[in-house]
Scaffold this motif. Sequence first.
Motif, PDB file in Angstrom:
ATOM      1  N   PHE A  99       0.875  -1.147   0.109  1.00 41.71           N
ATOM      2  CA  PHE A  99       0.085  -0.146   0.002  1.00 41.71           C
ATOM      3  C   PHE A  99       0.895   1.233   0.056  1.00 41.71           C
ATOM      4  N   LEU A 100       1.813   1.174   0.788  1.00 46.28           N
ATOM      5  CA  LEU A 100       2.810   2.061   0.808  1.00 46.28           C
ATOM      6  C   LEU A 100       3.605   2.345  -0.482  1.00 46.28           C
ATOM      7  N   GLU A 101       3.740   1.447  -1.011  1.00 46.46           N
ATOM      8  CA  GLU A 101       4.632   1.208  -2.454  1.00 46.46           C
ATOM      9  C   GLU A 101       3.538   1.834  -3.550  1.00 46.46           C
ATOM     10  N   LEU A 102       2.219   1.775  -3.306  1.00 54.51           N
ATOM     11  CA  LEU A 102       1.326   2.232  -4.383  1.00 54.51           C
ATOM     12  C   LEU A 102       1.330   3.789  -3.828  1.00 54.51           C
ATOM     13  N   GLY A 103       1.879   4.357  -3.178  1.00 52.68           N
ATOM     14  CA  GLY A 103       1.867   5.715  -2.874  1.00 52.68           C
ATOM     15  C   GLY A 103       0.414   6.121  -1.975  1.00 52.68           C
ATOM     16  N   GLY A 104       0.246   4.943  -1.206  1.00 53.68           N
ATOM     17  CA  GLY A 104      -1.194   5.325  -0.143  1.00 53.68           C
ATOM     18  C   GLY A 104      -0.970   6.485   0.732  1.00 53.68           C
ATOM     19  N   LEU A 105       0.363   6.488   0.932  1.00 54.83           N
ATOM     20  CA  LEU A 105       0.510   7.835   2.166  1.00 54.83           C
ATOM     21  C   LEU A 105       0.568   9.137   1.418  1.00 54.83           C
ATOM     22  N   GLU A 106       1.079   9.327   0.485  1.00 57.18           N
ATOM     23  CA  GLU A 106       0.757  10.622  -0.422  1.00 57.18           C
ATOM     24  C   GLU A 106      -0.291  10.729  -0.980  1.00 57.18           C
ATOM     25  N   ASP A 107      -1.153   9.702  -1.380  1.00 55.41           N
ATOM     26  CA  ASP A 107      -2.436  10.129  -2.154  1.00 55.41           C
ATOM     27  C   ASP A 107      -3.575  10.204  -1.039  1.00 55.41           C
ATOM     28  N   ASP A 108      -3.996  11.381  -0.850  1.00 61.15           N
ATOM     29  CA  ASP A 108      -5.256  11.598   0.015  1.00 61.15           C
ATOM     30  C   ASP A 108      -6.430  10.595  -0.232  1.00 61.15           C
ATOM     31  N   GLN A 109      -6.626  10.694  -1.596  1.00 55.11           N
ATOM     32  CA  GLN A 109      -8.032  10.076  -1.856  1.00 55.11           C
ATOM     33  C   GLN A 109      -7.895   8.420  -1.670  1.00 55.11           C
ATOM     34  N   LEU A 110      -6.640   7.758  -1.914  1.00 55.80           N
ATOM     35  CA  LEU A 110      -6.502   6.498  -1.716  1.00 55.80           C
ATOM     36  C   LEU A 110      -6.573   6.238  -0.220  1.00 55.80           C
ATOM     37  N   ARG A 111      -6.032   6.911   0.626  1.00 57.33           N
ATOM     38  CA  ARG A 111      -5.864   6.894   2.127  1.00 57.33           C
ATOM     39  C   ARG A 111      -7.250   6.858   2.503  1.00 57.33           C
ATOM     40  N   TYR A 112      -7.900   8.002   2.147  1.00 54.87           N
ATOM     41  CA  TYR A 112      -9.410   8.137   2.450  1.00 54.87           C
ATOM     42  C   TYR A 112     -10.234   7.071   2.326  1.00 54.87           C
ATOM     43  N   SER A 113     -10.118   6.210   1.180  1.00 57.97           N
ATOM     44  CA  SER A 113     -10.809   5.226   0.635  1.00 57.97           C
ATOM     45  C   SER A 113     -10.616   4.102   1.558  1.00 57.97           C
ATOM     46  N   GLU A 115      -1.782   3.434  13.234  1.00 57.39           N
ATOM     47  CA  GLU A 115      -1.029   2.155  13.731  1.00 57.39           C
ATOM     48  C   GLU A 115      -0.343   1.247  12.783  1.00 57.39           C
ATOM     49  N   SER A 116      -1.248   0.886  11.944  1.00 60.79           N
ATOM     50  CA  SER A 116      -0.752  -0.197  11.005  1.00 60.79           C
ATOM     51  C   SER A 116       0.131   0.478  10.071  1.00 60.79           C
ATOM     52  N   ILE A 117       0.089   1.715   9.505  1.00 63.98           N
ATOM     53  CA  ILE A 117       1.094   2.290   8.653  1.00 63.98           C
ATOM     54  C   ILE A 117       2.502   2.550   9.337  1.00 63.98           C
ATOM     55  N   SER A 118       2.149   2.959  10.572  1.00 64.48           N
ATOM     56  CA  SER A 118       3.579   3.312  11.444  1.00 64.48           C
ATOM     57  C   SER A 118       4.141   2.077  11.839  1.00 64.48           C
ATOM     58  N   ILE A 119       3.846   0.868  11.914  1.00 64.98           N
ATOM     59  CA  ILE A 119       4.405  -0.247  12.350  1.00 64.98           C
ATOM     60  C   ILE A 119       5.333  -0.628  10.828  1.00 64.98           C
ATOM     61  N   CYS A 120       4.325  -0.426   9.727  1.00 69.97           N
ATOM     62  CA  CYS A 120       5.188  -0.858   8.489  1.00 69.97           C
ATOM     63  C   CYS A 120       6.200  -0.005   8.130  1.00 69.97           C
ATOM     64  N   GLN A 121       6.100   1.166   8.424  1.00 70.27           N
ATOM     65  CA  GLN A 121       7.112   2.371   8.080  1.00 70.27           C
ATOM     66  C   GLN A 121       8.174   2.185   8.951  1.00 70.27           C
ATOM     67  N   ARG A 122       7.733   1.680  10.412  1.00 73.66           N
ATOM     68  CA  ARG A 122       9.206   1.673  11.270  1.00 73.66           C
ATOM     69  C   ARG A 122       9.954   0.257  10.943  1.00 73.66           C
ATOM     70  N   ASN A 123       9.236  -0.626  10.459  1.00 79.01           N
ATOM     71  CA  ASN A 123       9.751  -1.890  10.124  1.00 79.01           C
ATOM     72  C   ASN A 123      10.435  -1.743   8.781  1.00 79.01           C
ATOM     73  N   SER A 124      10.012  -1.011   7.698  1.00 76.73           N
ATOM     74  CA  SER A 124      10.568  -0.820   6.394  1.00 76.73           C
ATOM     75  C   SER A 124      11.997   0.033   6.578  1.00 76.73           C
ATOM     76  N   SER A 125      12.126   1.144   7.407  1.00 80.30           N
ATOM     77  CA  SER A 125      13.024   1.790   7.942  1.00 80.30           C
ATOM     78  C   SER A 125      14.229   1.051   8.574  1.00 80.30           C
ATOM     79  N   LYS A 126      13.737  -0.013   9.246  1.00 80.53           N
ATOM     80  CA  LYS A 126      14.645  -0.943   9.969  1.00 80.53           C
ATOM     81  C   LYS A 126      15.262  -1.632   8.805  1.00 80.53           C
ATOM     82  N   ILE A 127      14.547  -2.248   7.867  1.00 80.00           N
ATOM     83  CA  ILE A 127      15.241  -3.187   6.949  1.00 80.00           C
ATOM     84  C   ILE A 127      16.051  -2.343   6.126  1.00 80.00           C
ATOM     85  N   GLU A 128      15.828  -1.105   5.969  1.00 82.65           N
ATOM     86  CA  GLU A 128      16.442  -0.521   4.852  1.00 82.65           C
ATOM     87  C   GLU A 128      18.077   0.008   5.770  1.00 82.65           C
ATOM     88  N   GLU A 129      17.969   0.343   7.324  1.00 86.17           N
ATOM     89  CA  GLU A 129      19.006   0.606   8.080  1.00 86.17           C
ATOM     90  C   GLU A 129      20.166  -0.497   7.808  1.00 86.17           C
TER      91      GLU A 129
END
Lengths: 122, 158
Positions: free
Chosen positions: B44-58, B130-144
């Motif tokens: 979902f994050l890769e689809l741009g779900g965070l930047e796309d307000d309409q996608l996030r709202y849906s 909460e779900s998005i935060s968990i995924c973001q924290r985990n993906s930044s951990k993987i990148e690090e």
Amino acid sequence: MKKVDPIQISNLPLKEWAKSKSRLLVLGKYPDYIKLAKSLEEKEISLDYFYLPSREWDSLSRNDRWKRNKDFISEKIRNSKCVIIISNYISSLDEVDGQLRDELDYLVELGYHIEDGFKVVK
Amino acid sequence: MNKEPTIEIILLEGFAKIITEAAEKFYEGKDSSMIELLEPLPSFLELGGLEDDQLRYSLLTKIEENLKENGEAVNFWILYSQDKRVNEGHYICEESDEKWSFGKIVNGKISEKRTFDDIFEATANFALSESISICQRNSSKIEEEAVVSESRYQTRTL
């Protein structure tokens, strides 16, 4: 579950407990327990409360979360005399669930009991 | 004429289902972490779900609809919030006047707070954030970890 009135907390002899080398341990539901703990820290009251970095917390299962929490409580109460306060009023253990219920059940097993709805004493 | 659902709608419904049921599965399973339960969500994050307000709202609307059909899932998300043992992050809690608040704690203080009359709306907001935060924290951990691993490789090859 009702939050404990901050006045009741401030009426407790927290600094005297600290001087008598008793450790103060704060339990409760998130976010209430963390807000209470931080507000007491701002008053320079020495205390303990359990938390993990979010990344680590996210990576743990329910069983592992409780294991880490239990180990923390176990270490704190083993190493010093502990005064425990809860950020939420407990009128009966039956109304409590989740991690806080596990914490209280564990302390009751060790001979502690709830006093005035928000203190846990032995 | 019935229109076929688009791939975005199918994906969105899948993500909404995963988020709606994550807390319930977490408590039922006992041995799964939230990172494992939310594993498909980074797409979902890769689809741009965070930047796309309409996608996030849906997605938010779909989660809210799911929660209305599954009241138990609401209880599990509230329990999930109460059980957190971290020093910062999102929360949901009941206010004294039967309203619900969703917010964020930073350094032991409320840094963001919204109050809702509707428990489903408040829970949907909490569950999604909460779900998005968990995924973001985990993906930044993987990148690090990847950067550390890469630098170790470079050190060895020098």
